[in-house]
Design a protein around this motif. Structure first.
Motif, PDB file in Angstrom:
ATOM      1  N   VAL A   1      -7.556   4.701   5.194  1.00 36.22           N
ATOM      2  CA  VAL A   1      -7.176   4.501   6.590  1.00 36.22           C
ATOM      3  C   VAL A   1      -8.442   4.538   7.439  1.00 36.22           C
ATOM      4  O   VAL A   1      -9.427   5.197   7.088  1.00 36.22           O
ATOM      5  CB  VAL A   1      -6.157   5.546   7.107  1.00 36.22           C
ATOM      6  N   ALA A   2      -8.408   3.797   8.533  1.00 35.18           N
ATOM      7  CA  ALA A   2      -9.544   3.799   9.454  1.00 35.18           C
ATOM      8  C   ALA A   2      -9.057   4.291  10.807  1.00 35.18           C
ATOM      9  O   ALA A   2      -8.015   3.835  11.296  1.00 35.18           O
ATOM     10  CB  ALA A   2     -10.110   2.396   9.573  1.00 35.18           C
ATOM     11  N   ILE A   3      -9.786   5.246  11.389  1.00 35.95           N
ATOM     12  CA  ILE A   3      -9.501   5.699  12.747  1.00 35.95           C
ATOM     13  C   ILE A   3     -10.686   5.280  13.600  1.00 35.95           C
ATOM     14  O   ILE A   3     -11.824   5.626  13.301  1.00 35.95           O
ATOM     15  CB  ILE A   3      -9.199   7.216  12.808  1.00 35.95           C
ATOM     16  N   GLN A   4     -10.417   4.451  14.608  1.00 38.07           N
ATOM     17  CA  GLN A   4     -11.482   3.777  15.346  1.00 38.07           C
ATOM     18  C   GLN A   4     -11.253   3.889  16.849  1.00 38.07           C
ATOM     19  O   GLN A   4     -10.126   3.767  17.315  1.00 38.07           O
ATOM     20  CB  GLN A   4     -11.504   2.290  14.953  1.00 38.07           C
ATOM     21  N   GLY A   5     -12.346   4.061  17.590  1.00 38.89           N
ATOM     22  CA  GLY A   5     -12.252   4.094  19.045  1.00 38.89           C
ATOM     23  C   GLY A   5     -12.974   5.294  19.615  1.00 38.89           C
ATOM     24  O   GLY A   5     -13.360   6.224  18.883  1.00 38.89           O
ATOM     25  N   PRO A   6     -13.185   5.314  20.940  1.00 38.03           N
ATOM     26  CA  PRO A   6     -13.939   6.396  21.579  1.00 38.03           C
ATOM     27  C   PRO A   6     -13.372   7.794  21.311  1.00 38.03           C
ATOM     28  O   PRO A   6     -14.118   8.771  21.291  1.00 38.03           O
ATOM     29  CB  PRO A   6     -13.868   6.065  23.067  1.00 38.03           C
ATOM     30  N   ALA A   7     -12.054   7.902  21.097  1.00 36.99           N
ATOM     31  CA  ALA A   7     -11.449   9.225  20.867  1.00 36.99           C
ATOM     32  C   ALA A   7     -11.302   9.553  19.378  1.00 36.99           C
ATOM     33  O   ALA A   7     -10.735  10.593  19.015  1.00 36.99           O
ATOM     34  CB  ALA A   7     -10.082   9.307  21.549  1.00 36.99           C
ATOM     35  N   ALA A   8     -11.826   8.686  18.500  1.00 36.45           N
ATOM     36  CA  ALA A   8     -11.613   8.865  17.056  1.00 36.45           C
ATOM     37  C   ALA A   8     -12.130  10.209  16.547  1.00 36.45           C
ATOM     38  O   ALA A   8     -11.425  10.917  15.819  1.00 36.45           O
ATOM     39  CB  ALA A   8     -12.269   7.726  16.278  1.00 36.45           C
ATOM     40  N   GLU A   9     -13.351  10.580  16.942  1.00 36.43           N
ATOM     41  CA  GLU A   9     -13.911  11.838  16.442  1.00 36.43           C
ATOM     42  C   GLU A   9     -13.091  13.032  16.935  1.00 36.43           C
ATOM     43  O   GLU A   9     -12.786  13.946  16.168  1.00 36.43           O
ATOM     44  CB  GLU A   9     -15.368  12.004  16.881  1.00 36.43           C
ATOM     45  N   LYS A  10     -12.722  13.009  18.197  1.00 32.80           N
ATOM     46  CA  LYS A  10     -11.953  14.110  18.777  1.00 32.80           C
ATOM     47  C   LYS A  10     -10.632  14.315  18.017  1.00 32.80           C
ATOM     48  O   LYS A  10     -10.262  15.438  17.671  1.00 32.80           O
ATOM     49  CB  LYS A  10     -11.678  13.819  20.253  1.00 32.80           C
TER      50      LYS A  10
ATOM     51  N   ALA B   1      -1.616   9.680   1.368  1.00 29.64           N
ATOM     52  CA  ALA B   1      -1.809   8.733   2.478  1.00 29.64           C
ATOM     53  C   ALA B   1      -0.748   8.864   3.569  1.00 29.64           C
ATOM     54  O   ALA B   1      -1.071   8.904   4.762  1.00 29.64           O
ATOM     55  CB  ALA B   1      -1.841   7.303   1.948  1.00 29.64           C
ATOM     56  N   ALA B   2       0.512   8.935   3.182  1.00 32.43           N
ATOM     57  CA  ALA B   2       1.590   8.977   4.181  1.00 32.43           C
ATOM     58  C   ALA B   2       1.508  10.241   5.029  1.00 32.43           C
ATOM     59  O   ALA B   2       1.627  10.184   6.262  1.00 32.43           O
ATOM     60  CB  ALA B   2       2.951   8.883   3.488  1.00 32.43           C
ATOM     61  N   ALA B   3       1.266  11.371   4.376  1.00 30.28           N
ATOM     62  CA  ALA B   3       1.168  12.638   5.117  1.00 30.28           C
ATOM     63  C   ALA B   3      -0.022  12.617   6.074  1.00 30.28           C
ATOM     64  O   ALA B   3       0.068  13.089   7.219  1.00 30.28           O
ATOM     65  CB  ALA B   3       1.047  13.813   4.149  1.00 30.28           C
ATOM     66  N   LEU B   4      -1.148  12.055   5.615  1.00 33.04           N
ATOM     67  CA  LEU B   4      -2.339  11.989   6.457  1.00 33.04           C
ATOM     68  C   LEU B   4      -2.102  11.069   7.662  1.00 33.04           C
ATOM     69  O   LEU B   4      -2.455  11.393   8.802  1.00 33.04           O
ATOM     70  CB  LEU B   4      -3.534  11.496   5.635  1.00 33.04           C
ATOM     71  N   TRP B   5      -1.511   9.921   7.411  1.00 28.68           N
ATOM     72  CA  TRP B   5      -1.189   8.954   8.471  1.00 28.68           C
ATOM     73  C   TRP B   5      -0.329   9.606   9.556  1.00 28.68           C
ATOM     74  O   TRP B   5      -0.638   9.543  10.755  1.00 28.68           O
ATOM     75  CB  TRP B   5      -0.461   7.771   7.833  1.00 28.68           C
ATOM     76  N   ASN B   6       0.751  10.265   9.108  1.00 25.40           N
ATOM     77  CA  ASN B   6       1.660  10.908  10.069  1.00 25.40           C
ATOM     78  C   ASN B   6       0.990  12.055  10.818  1.00 25.40           C
ATOM     79  O   ASN B   6       1.191  12.229  12.023  1.00 25.40           O
ATOM     80  CB  ASN B   6       2.926  11.402   9.348  1.00 25.40           C
TER      81      ASN B   6
ATOM     82  N   THR C   1       0.854  -1.188   0.000  1.00 22.29           N
ATOM     83  CA  THR C   1       0.000   0.000   0.000  1.00 22.29           C
ATOM     84  C   THR C   1       0.891   1.239   0.000  1.00 22.29           C
ATOM     85  O   THR C   1       2.091   1.148   0.272  1.00 22.29           O
ATOM     86  CB  THR C   1      -0.922   0.036   1.244  1.00 22.29           C
ATOM     87  N   PRO C   2       0.308   2.411  -0.266  1.00 25.05           N
ATOM     88  CA  PRO C   2       1.100   3.647  -0.248  1.00 25.05           C
ATOM     89  C   PRO C   2       1.701   3.946   1.125  1.00 25.05           C
ATOM     90  O   PRO C   2       2.536   4.833   1.255  1.00 25.05           O
ATOM     91  CB  PRO C   2       0.081   4.730  -0.620  1.00 25.05           C
ATOM     92  N   LEU C   3       1.269   3.204   2.156  1.00 20.51           N
ATOM     93  CA  LEU C   3       1.777   3.458   3.511  1.00 20.51           C
ATOM     94  C   LEU C   3       2.876   2.489   3.924  1.00 20.51           C
ATOM     95  O   LEU C   3       3.456   2.631   4.993  1.00 20.51           O
ATOM     96  CB  LEU C   3       0.621   3.361   4.520  1.00 20.51           C
ATOM     97  N   TYR C   4       3.177   1.533   3.067  1.00 21.47           N
ATOM     98  CA  TYR C   4       4.132   0.483   3.457  1.00 21.47           C
ATOM     99  C   TYR C   4       5.467   1.069   3.932  1.00 21.47           C
ATOM    100  O   TYR C   4       5.996   0.669   4.980  1.00 21.47           O
ATOM    101  CB  TYR C   4       4.356  -0.488   2.288  1.00 21.47           C
ATOM    102  N   ASP C   5       6.001   2.021   3.190  1.00 25.35           N
ATOM    103  CA  ASP C   5       7.311   2.581   3.557  1.00 25.35           C
ATOM    104  C   ASP C   5       7.277   3.345   4.870  1.00 25.35           C
ATOM    105  O   ASP C   5       8.297   3.471   5.547  1.00 25.35           O
ATOM    106  CB  ASP C   5       7.843   3.488   2.441  1.00 25.35           C
ATOM    107  N   VAL C   6       6.092   3.850   5.232  1.00 27.01           N
ATOM    108  CA  VAL C   6       5.962   4.626   6.474  1.00 27.01           C
ATOM    109  C   VAL C   6       6.143   3.731   7.695  1.00 27.01           C
ATOM    110  O   VAL C   6       6.756   4.117   8.678  1.00 27.01           O
ATOM    111  CB  VAL C   6       4.583   5.332   6.535  1.00 27.01           C
ATOM    112  N   TYR C   7       5.583   2.527   7.644  1.00 30.55           N
ATOM    113  CA  TYR C   7       5.610   1.684   8.856  1.00 30.55           C
ATOM    114  C   TYR C   7       6.463   0.422   8.746  1.00 30.55           C
ATOM    115  O   TYR C   7       6.530  -0.350   9.692  1.00 30.55           O
ATOM    116  CB  TYR C   7       4.185   1.314   9.285  1.00 30.55           C
ATOM    117  N   LYS C   8       7.110   0.201   7.592  1.00 28.98           N
ATOM    118  CA  LYS C   8       7.787  -1.089   7.415  1.00 28.98           C
ATOM    119  C   LYS C   8       8.830  -1.385   8.495  1.00 28.98           C
ATOM    120  O   LYS C   8       9.060  -2.544   8.832  1.00 28.98           O
ATOM    121  CB  LYS C   8       8.404  -1.202   6.020  1.00 28.98           C
ATOM    122  N   ASP C   9       9.419  -0.345   9.077  1.00 30.24           N
ATOM    123  CA  ASP C   9      10.416  -0.572  10.123  1.00 30.24           C
ATOM    124  C   ASP C   9       9.815  -0.616  11.524  1.00 30.24           C
ATOM    125  O   ASP C   9      10.490  -0.972  12.481  1.00 30.24           O
ATOM    126  CB  ASP C   9      11.503   0.516  10.067  1.00 30.24           C
TER     127      ASP C   9
END
Length: 365
Positions: free
Chosen positions: A145-154, A205-210, A5-13
């Motif tokens: 990307v999915a952001i999930q959990g009670p604090a997701a909206e905040k 994707a990478a910029a949004l993830w970070n 995915t376009p995010l692979y390089d961001v988290y591969k390590d």
């Protein structure tokens, strides 16, 4: 090497990655239990860019979708999402999916990664019988990307001026500005928690993830892998294609009969079988099992009652929330009432289990 995915390089390590349906994806970052807990109590961020997207457009889109989908397409309004299944004529499942109505005769279907080619071919082959329907595989135009959990909206609210409280469950907005990046933001998810699924351009994707991880750090947002995604969806009894749903398991048997509108007027593929199962009950159904003896009911393990094989486990694990060994299993309907004792074949031994209520987890708010 699988697809990346376009995010692979961001988290591969930072993550332990595995081959998942031909994709190199993170199975865990800090650890499955830790990530699971983060989503249940704070927030987690998932790369789900491996999911497939198919556009269906044209004046024939609605009649076509009514024919291939089990839910009622007419009921869906613009900026709404709907969960549905696609079935074979015998009632077994091609895939389960969420689709979005972006405008008049403009739909976006989001399908399971392992089924993209199969689903696309299936849709295209049936579209030939309808006037003015365009079916296009646009998977490479989206990262997700999915952001999930009670604090997701905040957390997500810190990067946008759009009032996220106005996007209610199974609704979405397109072209939402997230830190200068346009995205489709949908209040949906696969964890049993509140949260959003975000469809953005691959190059963003990478910029949004970070950005999200940076903004969410104070609220405990963590990157999460497929391991936690699976334990979270399992506790909430959300079906996984290839386990709870297959070409041999119908949506009614798998407990998603709510997504089958057998009484909608247009004919649809599998309608007669599914209508019969809804009206008269299927001969087997998906239930929860809790182990009485010590052992974990794993996918594919056989289930017995009085020495007879009565079904099989579709998913099982030690539930991180309940701290119990539980599973989902498809059993003959005469063995599905709560409290029924059965045996699960765990390697060479048959271990006692009982039928329990599902979902194993329901959020309180």
């Amino acid at each position: 090497m699988g697809n990346r995915t376009p995010l692979y390089d961001v988290y591969k390590d930072q993550a332990k990655t595995i081959d998942f349906g031909g994709w190199d994806l993170p199975v865990q970052f800090s650890g499955i239990k830790d990530e699971h807990e983060a989503v249940r109590t704070k927030a987690g961020l998932f790369d789900v860019s491996h999911m497939g997207e198919v556009e269906v457009k044209g004046s024939g889109a609605v009649p076509f979708l009514q024919y291939v989908l089990t839910n009622d397409v007419e009921k869906l309004k613009t900026n709404g999402a709907q969960y549905t299944a696609m079935c074979y004529h015998e009632g077994g499942t091609v895939d389960d999916l969420v689709y979005y109505k972006r405008g008049e005769n403009d739909y976006l279907l989001v399908v399971n990664a392992s089924n993209v080619e199969k689903d696309f071919d299936w849709l295209r082959s049936h579209a030939e019988n309808f006037e003015d329907v365009e079916v296009v595989n646009v998977s490479d135009q989206f990262a997700q990307v999915a952001i999930q959990g009670p604090a997701a909206e905040k957390v997500l609210q810190t990067v946008t001026d759009t009032d996220l409280a106005e996007i209610t469950f199974f609704k979405f907005r397109d072209n939402v500005d997230l830190g200068g990046m346009p995205a489709l933001v949908s209040r949906t998810g696969y964890t049993g928690e509140d949260g959003f699924e975000i469809y953005c351009r691959p190059e963003d994707a990478a910029a949004l993830w970070n950005l999200l991880l940076e903004k969410g750090e104070a609220d405990g947002l963590q990157p999460c892998g497929l391991g936690a995604r699976d334990t979270l969806r399992f506790e909430a009894k959300l079906a996984l294609y290839g386990q709870e749903l297959t070409k041999d398991i119908t949506p009614v048997e798998a407990g998603i009969g709510f997504a089958v509108k057998a009484d909608k007027e247009p004919d649809f593929i599998g309608k007669s079988v599914l209508r019969d199962q809804k009206e008269n009950g299927a001969s087997r159904k998906l239930v929860g099992l809790e182990m009485i003896d010590k052992g974990i009911p794993r996918t594919g393990y056989e289930v017995f009652a009085e020495g007879e094989e009565i079904g099989f486990v579709t998913t099982g694990t030690q539930s991180p929330t309940l701290k119990k060994n539980v599973g989902l299993a498809i059993l003959g309907k005469e063995h599905t009432s709560l409290g029924t004792e059965v045996e699960v074949q765990v390697r060479k031994r048959r271990l006692k289990a009982k039928v329990v209520a599902t979902p194993f987890y329901k959020r309180s708010n």
